[in-house]
Structures are given as structure tokens and as C-alpha cells.
Design an enzyme around this catalytic site. Sequence first.
Site, PDB file in Angstrom:
ATOM      1  N   LYS A  92       0.859  -1.186   0.000  1.00 46.83           N
ATOM      2  CA  LYS A  92       0.000   0.000   0.000  1.00 46.83           C
ATOM      3  C   LYS A  92       0.886   1.224   0.000  1.00 46.83           C
ATOM      4  CE  LYS A  92      -4.497   0.894   0.462  1.00 46.83           C
ATOM      5  NZ  LYS A  92      -5.583  -0.005   0.076  1.00 46.83           N
TER       6      LYS A  92
HETATM    7  N1  GLU Z   1      -7.178   0.044  -3.319  1.00 41.39           N
HETATM    8  C1  GLU Z   1      -7.946  -1.129  -3.621  1.00 41.39           C
HETATM    9  C2  GLU Z   1      -8.003  -2.057  -2.413  1.00 41.39           C
HETATM   10  O1  GLU Z   1      -7.859  -1.620  -1.287  1.00 41.39           O
HETATM   11  C3  GLU Z   1      -7.486  -1.802  -4.890  1.00 41.39           C
HETATM   12  C4  GLU Z   1      -6.083  -2.286  -4.884  1.00 41.39           C
HETATM   13  C5  GLU Z   1      -5.622  -2.787  -6.249  1.00 41.39           C
HETATM   14  O2  GLU Z   1      -6.409  -2.812  -7.162  1.00 41.39           O
HETATM   15  O3  GLU Z   1      -4.444  -3.128  -6.333  1.00 41.39           O
HETATM   16  O4  GLU Z   1      -8.254  -3.216  -2.536  1.00 41.39           O
END
Ligand code: GLU
Length: 421
Positions: free
Chosen positions: A107
Site C-alpha cells: 500500500k
Molecule cells: N485500493 C484497492 C483495495 O484496497 C485496490 C487495490 C488494487 O487494485 O491493487 O483493494
Amino acid sequence: MALYHSPLYLDALSQLESAAAAMSADPNIVERLKYPKRAIQVSIPIRLDDGSVKTFEGYRVQHNMTLGPGKGGIRFHPHVDLSETTALAMLMTFKCALVGLPLGGAKGGVKVNPNDLSRQELQALTRRYAMEIGPFVGPDKDIPAPDIGTDRQTMAWFMDTYSQIHGYASHGVVTGKPISVGGSLGREAATGKGVAYCINFAYDKMDKQIDHKTTVAIHGFGKVGMPAAVDLAEQGAKIVAVSDYTCALYQEEGLNVLDIIEFVKERNNLDQYERAGVKKITNEELLQLEVDVLIPAAIDSVITDKNMKNVRAKMIAEGANGPLTKEAVSYLTNQGVFIIPDILCNAGGVIVSYFEWVQGLAHFFWDEDQINKTLHRILKNAFDEVVVKADHYDIDMKKAAMCAALAKLEAAMKLRGLFPG
Ligand code: GLU
């Protein structure tokens, strides 16, 4: 230590530990999963429109990469910090493992309110952030995506920056891109669609059907809440309330979802939405509505020990990451509320991100029908696995989802072993 203080991190840790206890997981594996593999902090200086220079704090945390390259969004939000980003990276590890993707958990984020910056300033911020974390990301290393405060334009700037540095158009470096620069059909609606699919699976499990009597309240009418509302309304459900940071709208007979979406497209928020029969209520009142399904789809920690006793929904579908604190999960589960856990409920986004990554690497693109069918199949398998774990260990869905994810990680981590041995 800065990395380990946030409530969200402590919550993720306790979810891991309680799942590990329920399934008697190998303590050496659990020990490794408590900490991120790598946490990067960068400074992002940009020139503002008035000519001055301002520096922002940015992060990218790679929690675990046993199953594959890191995967996870980039958040632009004033509350972003290293510990929260670590917690969210950890949730991504479990989310990807649970739904069986060959991806690890990561993240990123920048501590900024994107609404305070002009388009040009946002572009500069995104490009400099991409440049600073550039050595650590890439199609085989770590693949960012949108999250709160970022969108497909952010991903296009990120992809372009990475591509400029490397000298070729890299389709695989980020997902959630616009279709015209290698994005995937179905990605924008995928998280919300996945939420709607999971609610259907839960109804099937209870031998019930979504129909015109089913009432739904959605906290956070954005990238996740909107497509979930569209799908559920198409099935006949009454979307009685939706909200954003300005207010919540309520209508007992069901809101006109498409009309509200049109309004938000033009005006950016719900504030001035006035229609006969539609009442304004607060976000807190929305969370307390007596509805069949409540979808907290905005941000973490909206249902806590402070307001959990006022929640009257029969089912909660966690569209956001960590919208219920662990106290709220345990209290509401004891009250008989069926909770669809975040790492399952909102996994639709990362699943279609995975399709986008695969399509980008293969330079071959699928049609939307194939995408939605494959998304449905993957989520259904994961939902069924969670139900099997819940029955097997006699635990709730939230813990069962962690157990299902942990079992897969445990197996893979044991096979790969500990480097250098
Ligand atoms: N931000 C989204 C999540 O928390 C998508 C992450 C992604 O597509 O890599 O799952």
C-alpha cells in the site's frame, strides 16, 4: 515505534493473531507476518502554483511478497501515515491470498488533501512520488492502483512517469488506468460489483433473495458505493440512504440512484441534492438505520465501540477497508449481524486489477463479459471457502476469511522457506 502505533495496525495484528489461534497456525509464520517486508518513506517537494515549494510526506509499504509482486492502492488523504499504510498493506496481503491471486500485499500513500491542490499541482505530486518510489515498484516488483483520493488520471500520470524513466510504455506498472492507456474494462465498477456479488452470495446462503423489500443503506457514495448501488437497485433492492462527506440522503421508498449519480458527476457532492421525498440526514444517522444491508464503503473505523450499539442493520458488507473496529465486529456478530469481511467483500477491485495486469503483460485485452464472469467465479469460490472455514472452526466470517488467507500464506511460506536458511 512509528510503524506500529495506529489503531488500524493494532486491529490488523489482532485479526491475524486471533485467526492464527483459531487454526493453530505455525507461530514462526505468524511472527513473520506481523511485520512488513519493507517500508519506504519519501519526501515529495513540488512547486505550487504560487511559485513556492512545499514538501509532502509519502510512503510505500510492501508487507509480504511470498505469493507474487506487491499489490495495493495509493491513497492521497490527510490522515495517511506510515502505520496506517502498513496496516492497509497487511490487509492487501490477506486479501490477495484469500482470493487466490499470485500477488503480495502493499500500500502507498501521500499525506495530502487532494482537494487543496490544483490539477497541475496534483500532477507534479503524483509524478514526483512515482519517481521517488520508482526503484521499488514495477510490473514484477510491486504494482500500485487507485485508492481513496486517487483515480485513473493519477494512474495515467504514474504510468507515464515510470514509462518515461524506463524508455518504453509500461502497461504492467499500475492498474486502474484509463482504458486508452492499457486499463481494463470493468475495473472502475469492480469493487462495488464485488460487494453486490458478495451480498448475493450471503443471501443465497440464507436461502433468501434480494427483492423490492430489501432495504440498503450505503455510507460513502463514491467509487465503491455507486456501482454497488447500481447493481443492487437493478436487482430490485431499495437503496434507502446514501452519503458522502457533506451529508446523507434518505428516502423510505428508495432513492433514484441514477439521478443521484448524474448529480454527483456535475456537482461533485451530495450537498445541494434536493428532490421531493428525499430527506437530509447525517452520516451517523445513516449508520443507525434499520435496514437489511448496511454497506460502509467510505473509510476505516466508522463503526466503533462508540456507536456499535446503535447499529440496527441485519447484514453489514464491508466495502471499505476496516470500516468496523474489532470491538464492533465482535459486538455485532454476537448480536447476530452477518458481516461480510472487507478482505472478501471489497476484493473485486484487486481481482480486476489482477486481470488488468495480466492483460497488460500479455498485450491482449478481454471483453467485459469475460471479466465480470471471471470476477464472479473467483469471488464465489473465495466466499465458499470462507464459509467452509467458518463451519470447520465454528468461527465468524471475519475470522474465517483471515484463516482462509493465512492457510494459503502459511503453505507457500513454508515451501519457500526462510532466506538465507
Ligand atoms: N485500493 C484497492 C483495495 O484496497 C485496490 C487495490 C488494487 O487494485 O491493487 O483493494
